[in-house]
Structure formats: C-alpha cells, structure tokens
Motif scaffolding. Structure first.
Motif, PDB file in Angstrom:
ATOM      1  N   ALA B 194      -0.285  -9.670   0.516  1.00  0.00           N
ATOM      2  CA  ALA B 194       1.051  -9.627  -0.063  1.00  0.00           C
ATOM      3  C   ALA B 194       0.972  -9.530  -1.587  1.00  0.00           C
ATOM      4  N   GLN B 195      -0.007 -10.210  -2.194  1.00  0.00           N
ATOM      5  CA  GLN B 195      -0.158 -10.144  -3.650  1.00  0.00           C
ATOM      6  C   GLN B 195      -0.433  -8.711  -4.099  1.00  0.00           C
ATOM      7  N   ASN B 198       2.626  -6.354  -3.562  1.00  0.00           N
ATOM      8  CA  ASN B 198       3.602  -6.574  -4.638  1.00  0.00           C
ATOM      9  C   ASN B 198       3.144  -5.917  -5.938  1.00  0.00           C
ATOM     10  N   MET B 201       3.666  -2.190  -5.864  1.00  0.00           N
ATOM     11  CA  MET B 201       5.084  -1.815  -6.009  1.00  0.00           C
ATOM     12  C   MET B 201       5.575  -2.034  -7.448  1.00  0.00           C
ATOM     13  N   ASP B 202       5.130  -3.133  -8.083  1.00  0.00           N
ATOM     14  CA  ASP B 202       5.493  -3.389  -9.485  1.00  0.00           C
ATOM     15  C   ASP B 202       5.004  -2.274 -10.389  1.00  0.00           C
ATOM     16  N   LEU B 218       1.110  -0.715  10.214  1.00  0.00           N
ATOM     17  CA  LEU B 218       2.437  -0.109  10.110  1.00  0.00           C
ATOM     18  C   LEU B 218       3.451  -1.001   9.417  1.00  0.00           C
ATOM     19  N   SER B 219       3.277  -2.325   9.473  1.00  0.00           N
ATOM     20  CA  SER B 219       4.276  -3.164   8.809  1.00  0.00           C
ATOM     21  C   SER B 219       4.144  -3.042   7.287  1.00  0.00           C
ATOM     22  N   VAL B 220       2.914  -2.909   6.790  1.00  0.00           N
ATOM     23  CA  VAL B 220       2.721  -2.688   5.350  1.00  0.00           C
ATOM     24  C   VAL B 220       3.260  -1.304   4.965  1.00  0.00           C
ATOM     25  N   ARG B 222       5.616   0.437   6.381  1.00  0.00           N
ATOM     26  CA  ARG B 222       7.075   0.451   6.355  1.00  0.00           C
ATOM     27  C   ARG B 222       7.586  -0.212   5.078  1.00  0.00           C
ATOM     28  N   HIS B 223       6.892  -1.247   4.646  1.00  0.00           N
ATOM     29  CA  HIS B 223       7.357  -1.997   3.492  1.00  0.00           C
ATOM     30  C   HIS B 223       7.281  -1.180   2.203  1.00  0.00           C
ATOM     31  N   ARG B 242      11.209   6.899   5.899  1.00  0.00           N
ATOM     32  CA  ARG B 242      10.800   5.639   6.500  1.00  0.00           C
ATOM     33  C   ARG B 242      11.757   5.121   7.582  1.00  0.00           C
ATOM     34  N   PHE B 246      10.855   4.657  11.589  1.00  0.00           N
ATOM     35  CA  PHE B 246      10.690   3.344  12.219  1.00  0.00           C
ATOM     36  C   PHE B 246      11.849   2.980  13.143  1.00  0.00           C
ATOM     37  N   GLU B 263       4.434  -7.790  16.863  1.00  0.00           N
ATOM     38  CA  GLU B 263       5.270  -8.377  15.813  1.00  0.00           C
ATOM     39  C   GLU B 263       4.970  -9.864  15.707  1.00  0.00           C
TER      40      GLU B 263
END
Lengths: 322, 325
Positions: B194-195, B198, B201-202, B218-220, B222-223, B242, B246, B263
C-alpha cells in the motif's frame, strides 16, 4: 472434544552468526478435526517456522526452547526422531510452496506418490503404485495412470502441485500443512488447486493448516484464522469474525491496506507505517508498537498476551481507543 | 497519431527463436507477442494484466526496444521508434524508464544508494557539476520518501519496500515521461504494498507521469489504472476503461480471471459461486488453433476452434471474441 493439534507457548530459537534469534515467542494455537486454520503474516512473522516445528523440521540451527505441541496424545517436541519419521507423511503431511524443489527430479511421479504408502502402510510396491494412480486421478490429472511414469520436469507447475497434494493425501493424514501452496502459481490455477485441497480434506475429514500472506485466500478457504507478527500470534478468530471485527491494530491495518475490488479506485490506501520488524532486533514490549497508531507507554515496555475480546476471539493487545 | 497519446503500439509482433542441437539451429519460433495494439494517453495509467507467459512483460520490454521487434509499429512521443538503432534508443530511454519487480535483483549490491540513483544522470551526461549532482540525488531521495543520509548506505541495508523506493528514485532521475512498472509491488509484504502504490499515485499527480503498469494482482490494478488490457497467450483479448472492465467484463477469460481472484471478505466469498476455469495455460510452442482460449473457455463454439476472432469494439470495450462479432 480434545483438539487434534494444540500448540502451547511454543518458543523457537535459531543459532545464527549474529547470535540467537528468537523466531517464535510463546505461540499458542489449536485446531480441531476437519477444520481449516489459516496462519497469516508477513515475511519473518514466524508462520513457516510454526509449521516446520510441528514436524520437527527446524534443522540443525533451530531448537524448540519452550512449550509443547500436542498431537494425538503425544508431545511432538519430546518424541524420538524415529517416532517423528513415523508421523511425518503418514499422520501429518506437508505441502510446500515450490513444488519443483520439493519433488525429487530423478524419480518418477508414480514412485514418489507411492513411496509413503509403501513406507507407512507396508503395502507391497505393486499395490502402492496402483494406489498412486488412483490418487493422481483424484487430484484430476488427466491420463493419471499413464503419467505415473513421468518425471517432475514433464509436469506443469499446477500439475506438480496436484502431485504434491496426491502425495500428501496418500496415507490419509489427519493433518495437512500447506505452506503458501499456490504462491508460485497463476491465479486461475491457484483457484483450482485450493478448491481441490479444500474439497479433498473435507471428504477425508482431515484438518488443514493453510499458511499464506493472501487475505483473499484466507477469506475464501479458512474457517479460523491466526494472525502472526514478530514471532507471536497477535489475534485469532473465525474468518468471518476477524474480517468483520478485527481487534488488533495490526490486523485492522492489514485489512484496510488492501485495495478492494469494490473500493474507491484512485483513493489513497491506508498504510501501516514502517517496516515489518527484524527478528534479531525486535522492538521492546509489543513488537508492533513502533508502527501502531494507538501505542501507549505501556506497549513499549510489556508484551501483551492473548486474551478473549469476544467468544473464541482472542487478541494480544492492551486495548486501544479507536 | 493524436498529440494526446504518449505511446502507440500497432500490431506488435515479438517472436523468440526455438533452437536445437549444438549449433543452435533455429527450428521454429514462439510468438510471445502476436499482434498487440494499444495506446496510452499522457498522464494516465494503462495496465496490462494476465497470467505468466501471456506476453505482458515482453510487450513492455519491446516498447523499450529491449526485445527485438519482428513486426508492427511503436510510436513514442510522436516519433516512430520501431527501427531505431541502439544509439538512437539511448536518447529515447531518457524519456522512458522502468521499475522492475524484484527490488533485490535490480540494485547493484556493490554500489551505494546515492550512486545507484545518480547512475542514469552520469550515463546520460546530465550529472552537471558535483554540487548539482548531489543536490539532484538528495531531491530525488526526498521525492520518494527516503532520508538524505541513506545515500551512503548499500542496498542490503534496506528492506524490500525501501529498495523499491530506490528503484523508483532511479527511474525518476532523468525526468522521464513514461515509466514502465513491471509487477512493482508483487514482491513486497502486504503492509508495504500500500505504501508503494500510494507513492506511485502521488508521483503521478505531482510530476504528471504516465505509467504502463504490468501486474497480475487485479485489485491493485483496479485501484491504480485508468484503462486495462487483458492478455492471453500473446494477444490482447479485452481492453476497456477500468470501470467497464471490472463491472461488466465481457470476454470469458476476463470473467474467469476476475472470478479466480478471492476477495478479502468471507461473507462475500460465501455468496460467490465458484466458477473454476478448466485446465492450464497451453504452451506457446504449440498454441491452440483459432481462438487460443477455446480449450479452456466455457462458452466455446465450433467456430472458435477454426478461426481466430477479429477485434471488435462497442465503444466501451474492445474485444477479440466470437461471442461479440
């Protein structure tokens, strides 16, 4: 009913160049017949060491320094090597992460699946080999009988893991321990392998310990969950309860940090600051305190022990204000 | 090509030779990437997803011309680079950088972190004088959340997540326009993933970066993604934005892939009917005839064995499937 497996207060140390490293510190877990327990944690949390110590596979440098592992009325930390060999592969079977390195490359698949039957059940080789064919059929390997003569390199990754499952089931063990069994496989194959493992253990009323770092896999396949951090169990509960109502700040953080398929894309993910701890240099007190948003002075000095927060839901935390 | 696209790939073909014997006589070839087309708009994240051997990494490497391209066209920032020489590619690679999956294998253990991050500057003659060089390294380290005094340390002193930050700082050194991220978080612990997500994306927001993101999680995907293409055996089978992909996956493979990902929610999982895809990925050496997915497809029809489907589009999704003629 007595649990099938009861680990109490297990501590394990490894002798390394940098001195003794305590890999497990007072781990307690229990598992009933027919149950699937997931042990989750990050690298260095002690999940694999827990599994290896059940089978006495800690190697020359590892040693159980305290605690007991009760299995079928015996303490596995005290029994002889001879007795452990009788139990391994017979009453307790192990499935490793990397099927290529846990299969012998110079023996045929049939030989390897038949071996535990011949060894433990004292069946004649021809009969054991025939049973191996049936086992390969049960794990859905096409042309099973023909493929008994194949060598591991002739199998794909998914088929090798199926063969490992066949080997594990060969002696109808009471307990199967699977250490990250699908981490090396693709997701579509992962789903096939885990469903197979789950269905076959259920059919045989065997118990399963599933060691994984994947919280999705836990949600799909586990009945109960133990969360490990820094060589200790920090929370245990049923899977449903744990996901709905995580009580340890580490579990809570972990759940919040994974992007959900129905989450808000592009938003900032929750993060647990810092890094997983180094076992040779664990923080004092609760080893999660440097990363914990709720840490108090007490947490830096005293190790919290597991206590009940709800029926069958334990956590090792002094309690925090949300 | 419109100006809004930073990268356009048309009908890309990458084949690997199959050799035999001592003299390595070529006896055949494997089509690792077989007619892949896509484009990436400036400032967006475009993801290639699929299982091992689907050609997603090969596609990425050929965009950097680190694989030899047999056919097709690659247009980067308005320039056709398909037939660029290695010397010409050096200039292009300033604008295109890569972050690899394994932050352990992709950092030289004998170099100090500062020197690793500054290496692209030295190689491309953009280091300037000593003071500028060191100032640039410091600012890069700050950008990715590393402390300045870490520059004098060696990679082994860092954890996986910090190493991936070092790799990202190195990729940023030349102010690239496009960063290719090949499974950048899959080797990391869950709490560290997650770090890094983030951070990526920043950086995109602050520096206006474009990402070609390659992943199997796939969850990453999609994010982080704006658009997603699903690959199977060297071909793109479905491409869509996206939410379309999904929420309303159309290709049977996309559906199966989404269904296979568990999930992190036991109650949701209990309600979900388990839809297992049969079999395993066929070998690229002898891919199935027609639509290469037909051997595992639950909706396969007679035509699927005979004829490869054309790409069709309904505006929202682009598909290669006989169910959507």
């Amino acid at each position: 009913m007595n649990p099938l497996l009861a680990i109490s207060d297990l501590s394990v140390t490894f002798a390394t160049d940098r001195g003794h490293v305590q890999a497990l510190d007072g781990v307690s877990l229990s598992l009933n017949a027919g149950e699937t327990l997931a042990v989750v944690g990050e690298s260095g949390s002690g999940k694999s060491v827990t599994a290896l110590s059940i089978l006495g596979l800690l190697g020359d440098s590892g040693r159980v320094s305290d605690g007991s592992i009760e299995f079928g009325g015996e303490d596995l930390t005290k029994v002889s090597d001879q007795r452990l060999r009788e139990i391994r592969g017979n009453q307790i079977a192990f499935i490793f992460q990397e099927p290529m390195s846990s299969l012998n490359p110079v023996l045929t698949i049939g030989t390897q699946v038949a071996e535990p039957i011949w060894l433990h059940h004292k069946k004649p080789w021809s009969e054991a080999f025939e049973q191996a064919g049936e086992l390969l059929q049960r794990v859905a390997i096409p042309d099973a009988v023909k493929r008994l003569e194949d060598y591991p390199h002739q199998f794909s990754g998914g088929m090798r893991q199926r063969a490992m499952i066949a080997m594990a089931l060969a002696c109808q063990p009471k307990l199967i321990i699977a250490d990250e069994p699908t981490t090396a496989l693709d997701v579509t194959v992962q789903a096939q392998i885990l469903s197979l493992l789950k269905n076959l253990t259920k059919e045989a009323n065997s118990s399963l310990i599933l060691i994984t770092h994947d919280l999705g896999v836990v949600a799909r396949y586990a009945d109960n969950v133990a969360v490990m951090y820094g060589g200790r169990v920090v929370e245990t509960a049923s899977a449903r309860e744990l996901y709905k109502n995580p009580q340890h700040p580490y579990t809570e953080g972990l759940m919040a940090s994974i992007p959900k398929l129905d989450g808000d894309p592009g938003s900032r993910l929750y993060t647990i600051e810092g890094q997983p701890p180094d076992l040779s240099n664990l923080p004092s007190g609760c080893s999660f305190h440097p990363r914990c948003p709720y840490a108090q002075d007490k947490c830096t000095m005293t190790k919290p022990t597991l206590s009940e927060v709800a029926p069958n839901h334990l956590r090792a935390c002094f309690g925090y204000e949300r | 090509m419109s100006d809004s696209n930073i990268l356009e790939v048309r009908d890309l073909q990458v084949h690997f030779p199959v050799t035999e014997g001592l003299l390595k006589r070529q006896v055949g070839s494997i089509a690792a990437v077989n007619g892949v087309s896509f484009h990436i708009k400036r400032g967006e994240t475009f993801s290639l997803v699929g299982e091992s051997g689907c050609g997603k990494s090969t596609t990425a490497l050929s965009v950097l011309k680190m694989e030899s391209v047999l056919g097709g066209q690659i247009i980067f920032d308005g320039e056709d680079i398909t037939h660029h020489s290695p010397a010409q590619m050096r200039g292009i690679r300033r604008k295109m950088q890569m972050v690899y999956q394994d932050p352990f294998g992709s950092l030289n253990p004998r170099m100090k972190v500062g020197s690793i991050i500054g290496e692209p500057l030295r190689v491309h003659g953009m280091a300037g004088d000593k003071a500028q060089y060191h100032a640039r390294i410091k600012s890069l380290m700050k950008t990715v959340g590393l402390l300045e005094d870490m520059a004098e340390r060696y990679p082994h002193e860092f954890s996986g997540g910090q190493r991936q930050r070092i790799c990202i700082a190195r990729a940023l050194a030349l102010d690239p326009k496009l960063i290719i991220c090949d499974e950048p978080v899959s080797a990391l612990d869950v709490s560290i993933q997650a770090q890094v997500v983030n951070l990526l994306m920043d950086l995109q927001e602050r520096l206006g970066l474009t990402y070609l993101f390659i992943a199997h999680d796939l969850s990453v995907v999609r994010h982080i993604s704006n658009r997603v293409a699903v690959m199977y055996l060297g071909k793109i089978v479905e491409e869509a934005d996206r939410d379309t992909l999904f929420q309303t996956p159309k290709h049977p493979y996309t559906k199966a892939l989404l269904a296979a990902v568990p999930e992190a929610d036991p109650e949701l999982e209990a309600q979900r009917a388990e839809q297992l895809i049969i079999g395993e990925i066929p070998s690229l050496r002898s891919p199935p005839s027609g639509c290469t997915f037909h051997t595992r497809c639950v909706d396969a029809m007679p035509i699927c064995q005979q004829q490869a489907p054309d790409r069709t589009t309904d505006g929202a999704s682009t598909l290669a499937c006989h169910l959507y003629p």
